[in-house]
Design a protein around this motif. Structure first.
Motif, PDB file in Angstrom:
ATOM      1  N   PHE A   6       0.833  -1.206   0.000  1.00  0.00           N
ATOM      2  CA  PHE A   6       0.000   0.000   0.000  1.00  0.00           C
ATOM      3  C   PHE A   6       0.866   1.254   0.000  1.00  0.00           C
ATOM      4  O   PHE A   6       0.608   2.200  -0.751  1.00  0.00           O
ATOM      5  CB  PHE A   6      -0.931   0.022   1.213  1.00  0.00           C
ATOM      6  N   LEU A   7       1.888   1.272   0.853  1.00  0.00           N
ATOM      7  CA  LEU A   7       2.758   2.447   0.946  1.00  0.00           C
ATOM      8  C   LEU A   7       3.460   2.719  -0.382  1.00  0.00           C
ATOM      9  O   LEU A   7       3.574   3.869  -0.811  1.00  0.00           O
ATOM     10  CB  LEU A   7       3.792   2.245   2.057  1.00  0.00           C
ATOM     11  N   LEU A   8       3.919   1.642  -1.037  1.00  0.00           N
ATOM     12  CA  LEU A   8       4.592   1.804  -2.324  1.00  0.00           C
ATOM     13  C   LEU A   8       3.622   2.313  -3.383  1.00  0.00           C
ATOM     14  O   LEU A   8       3.943   3.229  -4.159  1.00  0.00           O
ATOM     15  CB  LEU A   8       5.208   0.474  -2.764  1.00  0.00           C
ATOM     16  N   ALA A 141     -14.388  -1.765   8.263  1.00  0.00           N
ATOM     17  CA  ALA A 141     -14.075  -1.237   6.925  1.00  0.00           C
ATOM     18  C   ALA A 141     -13.983   0.280   6.903  1.00  0.00           C
ATOM     19  O   ALA A 141     -13.061   0.853   6.312  1.00  0.00           O
ATOM     20  CB  ALA A 141     -15.121  -1.717   5.924  1.00  0.00           C
ATOM     21  N   THR A 142     -14.927   0.952   7.572  1.00  0.00           N
ATOM     22  CA  THR A 142     -14.939   2.417   7.566  1.00  0.00           C
ATOM     23  C   THR A 142     -13.706   2.996   8.244  1.00  0.00           C
ATOM     24  O   THR A 142     -13.051   3.899   7.704  1.00  0.00           O
ATOM     25  CB  THR A 142     -16.202   2.947   8.268  1.00  0.00           C
ATOM     26  N   SER A 143     -13.384   2.459   9.425  1.00  0.00           N
ATOM     27  CA  SER A 143     -12.207   2.972  10.142  1.00  0.00           C
ATOM     28  C   SER A 143     -10.922   2.649   9.393  1.00  0.00           C
ATOM     29  O   SER A 143      -9.973   3.458   9.389  1.00  0.00           O
ATOM     30  CB  SER A 143     -12.152   2.386  11.554  1.00  0.00           C
ATOM     31  N   GLU A 144     -10.862   1.503   8.745  1.00  0.00           N
ATOM     32  CA  GLU A 144      -9.677   1.132   7.980  1.00  0.00           C
ATOM     33  C   GLU A 144      -9.484   2.060   6.774  1.00  0.00           C
ATOM     34  O   GLU A 144      -8.360   2.481   6.476  1.00  0.00           O
ATOM     35  CB  GLU A 144      -9.782  -0.322   7.512  1.00  0.00           C
ATOM     36  N   MET A 145     -10.584   2.372   6.079  1.00  0.00           N
ATOM     37  CA  MET A 145     -10.481   3.305   4.957  1.00  0.00           C
ATOM     38  C   MET A 145     -10.043   4.686   5.426  1.00  0.00           C
ATOM     39  O   MET A 145      -9.263   5.375   4.764  1.00  0.00           O
ATOM     40  CB  MET A 145     -11.819   3.396   4.208  1.00  0.00           C
ATOM     41  N   GLY A 146     -10.536   5.084   6.595  1.00  0.00           N
ATOM     42  CA  GLY A 146     -10.133   6.370   7.153  1.00  0.00           C
ATOM     43  C   GLY A 146      -8.645   6.395   7.471  1.00  0.00           C
ATOM     44  O   GLY A 146      -7.958   7.386   7.197  1.00  0.00           O
ATOM     45  N   LEU A 147      -8.138   5.296   8.041  1.00  0.00           N
ATOM     46  CA  LEU A 147      -6.721   5.216   8.376  1.00  0.00           C
ATOM     47  C   LEU A 147      -5.852   5.203   7.120  1.00  0.00           C
ATOM     48  O   LEU A 147      -4.843   5.915   7.045  1.00  0.00           O
ATOM     49  CB  LEU A 147      -6.456   3.956   9.203  1.00  0.00           C
ATOM     50  N   LEU A 148      -6.251   4.417   6.127  1.00  0.00           N
ATOM     51  CA  LEU A 148      -5.502   4.374   4.873  1.00  0.00           C
ATOM     52  C   LEU A 148      -5.501   5.748   4.197  1.00  0.00           C
ATOM     53  O   LEU A 148      -4.492   6.190   3.649  1.00  0.00           O
ATOM     54  CB  LEU A 148      -6.100   3.326   3.932  1.00  0.00           C
ATOM     55  N   ALA A 150      -5.781   8.633   5.714  1.00  0.00           N
ATOM     56  CA  ALA A 150      -4.936   9.533   6.495  1.00  0.00           C
ATOM     57  C   ALA A 150      -3.458   9.319   6.149  1.00  0.00           C
ATOM     58  O   ALA A 150      -2.688  10.286   6.041  1.00  0.00           O
ATOM     59  CB  ALA A 150      -5.164   9.304   7.995  1.00  0.00           C
ATOM     60  N   VAL A 151      -3.066   8.066   5.961  1.00  0.00           N
ATOM     61  CA  VAL A 151      -1.681   7.759   5.571  1.00  0.00           C
ATOM     62  C   VAL A 151      -1.390   8.335   4.190  1.00  0.00           C
ATOM     63  O   VAL A 151      -0.323   8.906   3.948  1.00  0.00           O
ATOM     64  CB  VAL A 151      -1.430   6.236   5.592  1.00  0.00           C
ATOM     65  N   PHE A 152      -2.350   8.188   3.276  1.00  0.00           N
ATOM     66  CA  PHE A 152      -2.195   8.733   1.926  1.00  0.00           C
ATOM     67  C   PHE A 152      -2.033  10.246   1.985  1.00  0.00           C
ATOM     68  O   PHE A 152      -1.189  10.823   1.285  1.00  0.00           O
ATOM     69  CB  PHE A 152      -3.402   8.356   1.064  1.00  0.00           C
TER      70      PHE A 152
END
Length: 204
Positions: A6-8, A141-148, A150-152
């Motif tokens: 994901f990071l890459l 799913a919602t919290s995971e999308m929010g975290l991803l 935020a990282v983006f």
């Protein structure tokens, strides 16, 4: 979830030249280091509405509604063409080397935010990018999308700020040449116009 893959993937996407990168480079070349932070910050926060749309499912509605998509798309095209005009017009807000007393922190950040807010493809992009990296648990799913997301956003800010500081470092050398400034303004104007044309040719 937050994997190396994901990071890459996110880093490759963020590094790719787009409207936000062009804007950050232009503002930093024109005003130096003091413009790099608000430009990067504005472009980053312009992602928030699209990220929320993807999380809440509004992106799917935008994609399915031709009228809504076209409204946002044409607003984005008009704004990019306006920025292109501001780049080549003597005394324009984005014209490198011109007097730009009105370009304070808020104005620079607001322009950067609008560039991303008026790009309807970003909502659909997040809807496509984030789900493959979820754990598969519907409850989180919602919290995971929010975290991803935020990282983006953090990657976006860091990379854009890096672009801005690099441009600011080259500013003094470039601005000593009137010819270089003229070509820079034309080049950035062409970039904004080209990105607007690409958005005009894209379909929902």
């Amino acid at each position: 979830m937050i994997s190396a893959q994901f990071l890459l993937t996110a880093l490759v996407v963020v590094l790719a030249p787009g409207t936000g990168v062009v804007y950050t480079l232009m503002m930093s070349l024109g005003q130096g280091r003091r413009a790099a932070l608000p430009a990067a910050l504005g472009c980053t926060f312009g992602i928030v509405p699209h990220l929320l749309a993807a999380i809440l499912g509004v992106a799917a509605l935008l994609h399915s509604s031709a009228v809504l998509f076209q409204i946002v798309r044409f607003a984005g095209i008009a704004y990019l063409l306006y920025l292109a005009w501001q780049a080549v017009r003597r005394g324009g807000a984005l014209n490198i080397g011109a007097e730009r007393g009105d370009n304070g922190f808020f104005r620079i950040a607001a322009r950067g935010a609008l560039i991303n807010i008026l790009n309807p493809k970003l909502s659909i992009f997040f809807l496509a990018l984030l789900p493959p990296f979820l754990s598969g648990n519907p409850a989180t799913a919602t919290s995971e999308m929010g975290l991803l997301g935020a990282v983006f956003m953090a990657l976006t800010f860091a990379v854009f700020l890096g672009y801005g500081l690099f441009a600011a470092a080259a500013r003094d050398r470039l601005l000593t040449s009137a010819r270089a400034m003229a070509w820079l303004n034309r080049g950035f104007a062409a970039a904004f116009a080209g990105l607007g044309l690409r958005l005009a040719l894209e379909k929902a």
